[in-house]
Design an enzyme around this catalytic site. Structure first.
Site, PDB file in Angstrom:
ATOM      1  N   ASP A  96     -33.804 -30.164  12.225  1.00  0.00           N
ATOM      2  CA  ASP A  96     -33.360 -29.380  11.068  1.00  0.00           C
ATOM      3  C   ASP A  96     -33.809 -30.090   9.784  1.00  0.00           C
ATOM      4  OD1 ASP A  96     -31.885 -27.381   9.772  1.00  0.00           O
ATOM      5  OD2 ASP A  96     -30.020 -28.539   9.814  1.00  0.00           O
ATOM      6  N   ASP A 118     -39.536 -28.714   6.049  1.00  0.00           N
ATOM      7  CA  ASP A 118     -38.958 -28.113   4.854  1.00  0.00           C
ATOM      8  C   ASP A 118     -39.704 -28.604   3.613  1.00  0.00           C
ATOM      9  OD1 ASP A 118     -37.526 -27.153   2.779  1.00  0.00           O
ATOM     10  OD2 ASP A 118     -35.582 -27.939   3.422  1.00  0.00           O
ATOM     11  N   ALA A 230     -25.178 -20.780   6.587  1.00  0.00           N
ATOM     12  CA  ALA A 230     -24.508 -19.552   7.031  1.00  0.00           C
ATOM     13  C   ALA A 230     -23.098 -19.784   7.582  1.00  0.00           C
ATOM     14  CB  ALA A 230     -25.381 -18.845   8.065  1.00  0.00           C
ATOM     15  N   ASP A 273     -23.350 -25.414  10.456  1.00  0.00           N
ATOM     16  CA  ASP A 273     -22.951 -26.818  10.559  1.00  0.00           C
ATOM     17  C   ASP A 273     -21.558 -27.025   9.962  1.00  0.00           C
ATOM     18  OD1 ASP A 273     -22.797 -29.525  10.767  1.00  0.00           O
ATOM     19  OD2 ASP A 273     -24.479 -30.001   9.476  1.00  0.00           O
TER      20      ASP A 273
HETATM   21  P1  13P Z   1     -23.839 -24.647   6.529  1.00  0.00           P
HETATM   22  O1  13P Z   1     -23.594 -25.824   5.624  1.00  0.00           O
HETATM   23  O2  13P Z   1     -23.482 -23.374   5.856  1.00  0.00           O
HETATM   24  O3  13P Z   1     -23.161 -24.788   7.851  1.00  0.00           O
HETATM   25  O4  13P Z   1     -25.433 -24.577   6.808  1.00  0.00           O
HETATM   26  C1  13P Z   1     -26.014 -25.393   7.791  1.00  0.00           C
HETATM   27  C2  13P Z   1     -27.492 -25.371   7.754  1.00  0.00           C
HETATM   28  O5  13P Z   1     -28.131 -24.549   7.128  1.00  0.00           O
HETATM   29  C3  13P Z   1     -28.183 -26.393   8.537  1.00  0.00           C
HETATM   30  O6  13P Z   1     -29.560 -26.351   8.348  1.00  0.00           O
HETATM   31  O1  G3H Z   2     -28.637 -28.427   6.218  1.00  0.00           O
HETATM   32  C1  G3H Z   2     -27.981 -29.452   6.324  1.00  0.00           C
HETATM   33  C2  G3H Z   2     -27.170 -29.675   7.540  1.00  0.00           C
HETATM   34  O2  G3H Z   2     -25.860 -29.198   7.361  1.00  0.00           O
HETATM   35  C3  G3H Z   2     -27.224 -31.115   7.954  1.00  0.00           C
HETATM   36  O3  G3H Z   2     -26.418 -31.921   7.162  1.00  0.00           O
HETATM   37  O4  G3H Z   2     -27.935 -33.818   6.587  1.00  0.00           O
HETATM   38  O5  G3H Z   2     -25.441 -34.074   6.444  1.00  0.00           O
HETATM   39  O6  G3H Z   2     -26.573 -33.934   8.669  1.00  0.00           O
HETATM   40  P1  G3H Z   2     -26.611 -33.534   7.214  1.00  0.00           P
HETATM   41 ZN    ZN Z   3     -30.173 -25.809   6.414  1.00  0.00          ZN
END
Ligand code: 13P
Ligand code: G3H
Ligand code: ZN
Length: 326
Positions: A96, A118, A230, A273
């Site tokens: 991610d 990204d 989301a 998340d």
């Molecule tokens: P949220 O913070 O809304 O859960 O989004 C998570 C996300 O986009 C991870 O890439």
């Molecule tokens: O898009 C971000 C995700 O919620 C991941 O968050 O970088 O704190 O693990 P993090």
């Molecule tokens: Zn994200």
């Protein structure tokens, strides 16, 4: 000699066929972030019980926290655990918000089946060039790539954006063509974290920019679209967290009916998340407040894990529509 490991040897799949089915079927594949054992167990149990395909995703921060090699074995464990639960679930291991070619390369070589590069904060041509470079490396190994156009407000690892910059529909066709990405993350009003909208008293959450999504779909019909940021910031969890000593004022997320509407469109991956974080924190706080003498982490993390299972089952069944699609 290369020590590279292919995701295929770990029992994982890439996301291409899943996205194709999701776009055709009018649902979205859930992408749940994980950092630890209990989160991953909850994802596996909930997706096995709802018969849902799933993307388990790891941010750069999660990789630093959990260790890349450990994550590979955890993902293998997830595949095996689902089998023991009687389900041959399609499981994608996804990076991610990858922020460099080297990070994507390292994850691909250690068994990830999908990566996000990204470059959304870069000037357009630099985003295209970086994304193209990752695609070339990934596709040689049959790994899928997600790119991003438009910037979400909030925090993405170390990158903080004050304001959303919506995706420009006029750029998407060119970006997809030049980069060869398999899916595209867009910005239509969601943001990361638990404070997605600043609302005046009595004001309701503004609708997502479905007009921009429609424009994008017109230009790249049927192309897999990804929605980040989301989480719904489930009010019951925020209330519990506040009841047991925290102060989360003004936390607000994307209403479920809007996510349901998005899932019926070309949006075929929905990232969640924060809701998982809130569920865990709410239950741990509640458990410890009621059991002040308890010091066995299995007890309070077990309570959190049970809540996460319920949350993920609900998302798959009532919000994303992925239940029964494995
Ligand atoms: P949220 O913070 O809304 O859960 O989004 C998570 C996300 O986009 C991870 O890439
Ligand atoms: O898009 C971000 C995700 O919620 C991941 O968050 O970088 O704190 O693990 P993090
Ligand atoms: Zn994200």
């Amino acid at each position: 000699m290369s020590n590279a490991v292919s995701y295929k040897d770990l029992g994982l799949v890439n996301s291409r066929a899943l996205f194709h089915n999701a776009v055709d079927g009018g649902y979205a594949i859930p992408a749940y972030n994980f950092n630890n054992l209990e989160q991953l167990q909850a994802i596996v149990v909930a997706c096995a019980e709802t018969d849902s395909p799933v993307i388990i995703q790891v941010s750069k921060g999660a990789r630093d926290y959990a260790n890349e090699t450990m994550l590979r074995y955890m993902a293998m464990g997830a595949v095996q655990m689902a089998k023991e639960l009687g389900k041959d679930l399609p499981i994608v291991l996804h990076l991610d918000h990858g922020d460099s070619f080297e990070l994507c390369q390292s994850c691909i070589d250690s068994g990830f089946s999908s990566v996000m590069i990204d470059g959304s904060h870069l000037p357009y041509e630099e985003n295209v060039a970086l994304t193209r470079r990752v695609v070339e490396y990934a596709h040689q190994r049959d790994v899928a790539v997600e790119g991003e156009l438009g910037v979400l407000a909030g925090i993405e690892d170390d990158v903080v954006a004050e304001q959303s910059t919506y995706t420009k529909p006029e750029e998407v066709e060119d970006f997809v063509k030049k980069t060869g990405v398999d899916s595209l993350a867009i910005s239509i009003g969601t943001s990361h974290g638990a404070y997605k909208f600043k609302l005046a008293p009595g004001e309701s959450v503004p609708p997502l920019r479905f007009d921009i999504l429609d424009e994008i779909e017109k230009r790249i019909p049927g192309f897999p679209i990804v929605l980040h940021g989301a989480s719904s910031v489930v009010p019951a969890y925020v209330a519990l967290i506040n009841q047991y000593g925290c102060k989360m004022d003004g936390a607000v997320g994307v209403p479920e009916d809007q996510l349901r509407q998005a899932a019926k469109s070309a949006v075929c991956k929905i990232n969640i998340d924060s809701d998982g974080r809130l569920a865990v924190t709410a239950k741990v706080r509640e458990f410890l407040a009621h059991n002040p003498a308890e010091f066995d982490p299995r007890k309070y993390l077990g309570a959190a894990r049970s809540e996460l299972i319920a949350l993920i089952k609900h998302k798959n069944q009532a919000v994303l529509g992925s239940a029964g699609k494995a």
